[in-house]
Design a protein around this motif. Structure first.
Motif, mmCIF file in Angstrom:
data_model
loop_
_atom_site.group_PDB
_atom_site.id
_atom_site.type_symbol
_atom_site.label_atom_id
_atom_site.label_comp_id
_atom_site.label_asym_id
_atom_site.label_seq_id
_atom_site.Cartn_x
_atom_site.Cartn_y
_atom_site.Cartn_z
ATOM 1 N N PHE A 127 47.124 66.213 38.129
ATOM 2 C CA PHE A 127 48.107 65.140 38.024
ATOM 3 C C PHE A 127 47.610 63.868 38.710
ATOM 4 O O PHE A 127 47.697 62.776 38.151
ATOM 5 C CB PHE A 127 49.445 65.579 38.620
ATOM 6 C CG PHE A 127 50.495 64.509 38.564
ATOM 7 C CD1 PHE A 127 51.105 64.187 37.358
ATOM 8 C CD2 PHE A 127 50.859 63.815 39.698
ATOM 9 C CE1 PHE A 127 52.067 63.192 37.284
ATOM 10 C CE2 PHE A 127 51.822 62.815 39.637
ATOM 11 C CZ PHE A 127 52.418 62.512 38.428
ATOM 12 N N VAL A 128 47.102 63.999 39.925
ATOM 13 C CA VAL A 128 46.624 62.828 40.666
ATOM 14 C C VAL A 128 45.509 62.132 39.883
ATOM 15 O O VAL A 128 45.511 60.907 39.731
ATOM 16 C CB VAL A 128 46.144 63.213 42.080
ATOM 17 C CG1 VAL A 128 45.481 62.026 42.779
ATOM 18 C CG2 VAL A 128 47.309 63.743 42.915
ATOM 19 N N ARG A 129 44.578 62.904 39.362
ATOM 20 C CA ARG A 129 43.480 62.283 38.614
ATOM 21 C C ARG A 129 43.948 61.702 37.284
ATOM 22 O O ARG A 129 43.438 60.666 36.851
ATOM 23 C CB ARG A 129 42.352 63.293 38.424
ATOM 24 C CG ARG A 129 41.610 63.511 39.737
ATOM 25 C CD ARG A 129 40.348 64.296 39.557
ATOM 26 N NE ARG A 129 39.563 64.251 40.772
ATOM 27 C CZ ARG A 129 38.878 65.268 41.253
ATOM 28 N NH1 ARG A 129 38.868 66.427 40.595
ATOM 29 N NH2 ARG A 129 38.190 65.143 42.360
ATOM 30 N N ASP A 130 44.909 62.322 36.631
ATOM 31 C CA ASP A 130 45.469 61.736 35.406
ATOM 32 C C ASP A 130 46.067 60.360 35.689
ATOM 33 O O ASP A 130 45.822 59.396 34.951
ATOM 34 C CB ASP A 130 46.546 62.639 34.797
ATOM 35 C CG ASP A 130 45.982 63.766 33.959
ATOM 36 O OD1 ASP A 130 44.762 63.788 33.713
ATOM 37 O OD2 ASP A 130 46.780 64.635 33.543
ATOM 38 N N VAL A 131 46.860 60.267 36.741
ATOM 39 C CA VAL A 131 47.468 58.985 37.096
ATOM 40 C C VAL A 131 46.380 57.985 37.480
ATOM 41 O O VAL A 131 46.458 56.799 37.123
ATOM 42 C CB VAL A 131 48.514 59.158 38.212
ATOM 43 C CG1 VAL A 131 49.039 57.812 38.689
ATOM 44 C CG2 VAL A 131 49.655 60.042 37.729
ATOM 45 N N GLY A 132 45.359 58.448 38.165
ATOM 46 C CA GLY A 132 44.228 57.574 38.498
ATOM 47 C C GLY A 132 43.566 57.011 37.254
ATOM 48 O O GLY A 132 43.198 55.827 37.203
ATOM 49 N N LEU A 133 43.422 57.822 36.228
ATOM 50 C CA LEU A 133 42.833 57.352 34.972
ATOM 51 C C LEU A 133 43.731 56.326 34.278
ATOM 52 O O LEU A 133 43.245 55.345 33.701
ATOM 53 C CB LEU A 133 42.557 58.527 34.038
ATOM 54 C CG LEU A 133 41.423 59.447 34.466
ATOM 55 C CD1 LEU A 133 41.396 60.705 33.605
ATOM 56 C CD2 LEU A 133 40.083 58.721 34.402
ATOM 57 N N VAL A 134 45.038 56.532 34.361
ATOM 58 C CA VAL A 134 45.965 55.568 33.756
ATOM 59 C C VAL A 134 45.859 54.230 34.484
ATOM 60 O O VAL A 134 45.832 53.168 33.852
ATOM 61 C CB VAL A 134 47.411 56.101 33.759
ATOM 62 C CG1 VAL A 134 48.370 55.052 33.231
ATOM 63 C CG2 VAL A 134 47.515 57.377 32.940
ATOM 64 N N TYR A 135 45.792 54.264 35.803
ATOM 65 C CA TYR A 135 45.596 53.017 36.552
ATOM 66 C C TYR A 135 44.279 52.340 36.153
ATOM 67 O O TYR A 135 44.207 51.120 36.018
ATOM 68 C CB TYR A 135 45.590 53.276 38.059
ATOM 69 C CG TYR A 135 46.928 53.109 38.714
ATOM 70 C CD1 TYR A 135 47.524 51.851 38.804
ATOM 71 C CD2 TYR A 135 47.602 54.195 39.260
ATOM 72 C CE1 TYR A 135 48.753 51.689 39.418
ATOM 73 C CE2 TYR A 135 48.828 54.038 39.869
ATOM 74 C CZ TYR A 135 49.394 52.786 39.948
ATOM 75 O OH TYR A 135 50.617 52.622 40.545
ATOM 76 N N LEU A 136 43.245 53.128 35.975
ATOM 77 C CA LEU A 136 41.934 52.577 35.620
ATOM 78 C C LEU A 136 41.970 51.898 34.253
ATOM 79 O O LEU A 136 41.468 50.774 34.092
ATOM 80 C CB LEU A 136 40.876 53.680 35.643
ATOM 81 C CG LEU A 136 39.427 53.228 35.489
ATOM 82 C CD1 LEU A 136 39.024 52.295 36.626
ATOM 83 C CD2 LEU A 136 38.514 54.453 35.472
ATOM 84 N N ILE A 137 42.563 52.521 33.269
ATOM 85 C CA ILE A 137 42.622 51.925 31.934
ATOM 86 C C ILE A 137 43.540 50.704 31.935
ATOM 87 O O ILE A 137 43.270 49.710 31.238
ATOM 88 C CB ILE A 137 43.021 52.959 30.856
ATOM 89 C CG1 ILE A 137 42.680 52.433 29.464
ATOM 90 C CG2 ILE A 137 44.476 53.319 30.926
ATOM 91 C CD1 ILE A 137 41.225 52.291 29.173
ATOM 92 N N SER A 138 44.591 50.736 32.729
ATOM 93 C CA SER A 138 45.465 49.571 32.843
ATOM 94 C C SER A 138 44.704 48.396 33.459
ATOM 95 O O SER A 138 44.800 47.257 32.986
ATOM 96 C CB SER A 138 46.696 49.918 33.678
ATOM 97 O OG SER A 138 47.615 48.862 33.677
ATOM 98 N N ALA A 139 43.944 48.663 34.493
ATOM 99 C CA ALA A 139 43.135 47.606 35.123
ATOM 100 C C ALA A 139 42.103 47.051 34.145
ATOM 101 O O ALA A 139 41.901 45.835 34.072
ATOM 102 C CB ALA A 139 42.444 48.153 36.368
ATOM 103 N N ALA A 140 41.474 47.932 33.385
ATOM 104 C CA ALA A 140 40.494 47.467 32.391
ATOM 105 C C ALA A 140 41.167 46.546 31.375
ATOM 106 O O ALA A 140 40.614 45.499 31.005
ATOM 107 C CB ALA A 140 39.852 48.661 31.691
ATOM 108 N N GLY A 141 42.375 46.913 30.948
ATOM 109 C CA GLY A 141 43.116 46.060 30.024
ATOM 110 C C GLY A 141 43.469 44.720 30.636
ATOM 111 O O GLY A 141 43.476 43.690 29.948
ATOM 112 N N MET A 142 43.748 44.714 31.918
ATOM 113 C CA MET A 142 44.045 43.445 32.592
ATOM 114 C C MET A 142 42.818 42.553 32.640
ATOM 115 O O MET A 142 42.904 41.353 32.382
ATOM 116 C CB MET A 142 44.587 43.711 33.994
ATOM 117 C CG MET A 142 45.962 44.305 34.003
ATOM 118 S SD MET A 142 46.472 44.697 35.687
ATOM 119 C CE MET A 142 47.915 45.679 35.335
#
Length: 127
Positions: free
Chosen positions: A43-58
């Motif tokens: 779960f922690v790593r899944d959320v970390g990946l979502v943050y990463l893709i969101s940052a990339a989109g930003m």
């Protein structure tokens, strides 16, 4: 405004890397997280990946003619902020370290990002 988005994206990348590289450390040291249930690496790593893709989109979204990408990248933080707001309501609006981390680490960055993205879209700063 672009610079603010880039700074927030860097913060999201750093949080993501912390979650991906040291998930248990992140779980133990982020105020309020361990209150939510037992540790779960997946779960922690899944959320970390979502943050990463969101940052990339930003990062991508502040480029010319890419503001829609920025708006889309802002959706995850906003939804996450809504969820955490309701958690705070469920804690009877407690004013403690968990609430402070929620405000500074989740609410302000999420809503600031979405606000800037929508403003950029409306003002055609990034056509």
């Amino acid at each position: 405004m672009r610079r603010i988005i880039q700074i927030l994206a860097v913060i999201y990348v750093l949080n993501s890397l912390y979650m991906l590289i040291m998930p248990f450390d992140w779980y133990e040291n982020t105020p309020g997280v361990s209150m939510l249930g037992p540790y779960n690496t997946h779960f922690v790593r899944d959320v970390g990946l979502v943050y990463l893709i969101s940052a990339a989109g930003m990062f991508w979204g502040v480029r010319p003619r890419q503001v829609n990408v920025l708006i889309f990248a802002s959706i995850w933080p906003a939804l996450h902020a809504i969820y955490h707001f309701w958690m705070w309501v469920g804690r009877d609006f407690a004013l403690d370290q968990v609430a402070l981390v929620n405000l500074v680490g989740i609410q302000i960055p999420a809503w600031l990002t979405l606000f800037i993205a929508m403003r950029m879209r409306r003002s055609n700063l990034l056509p």
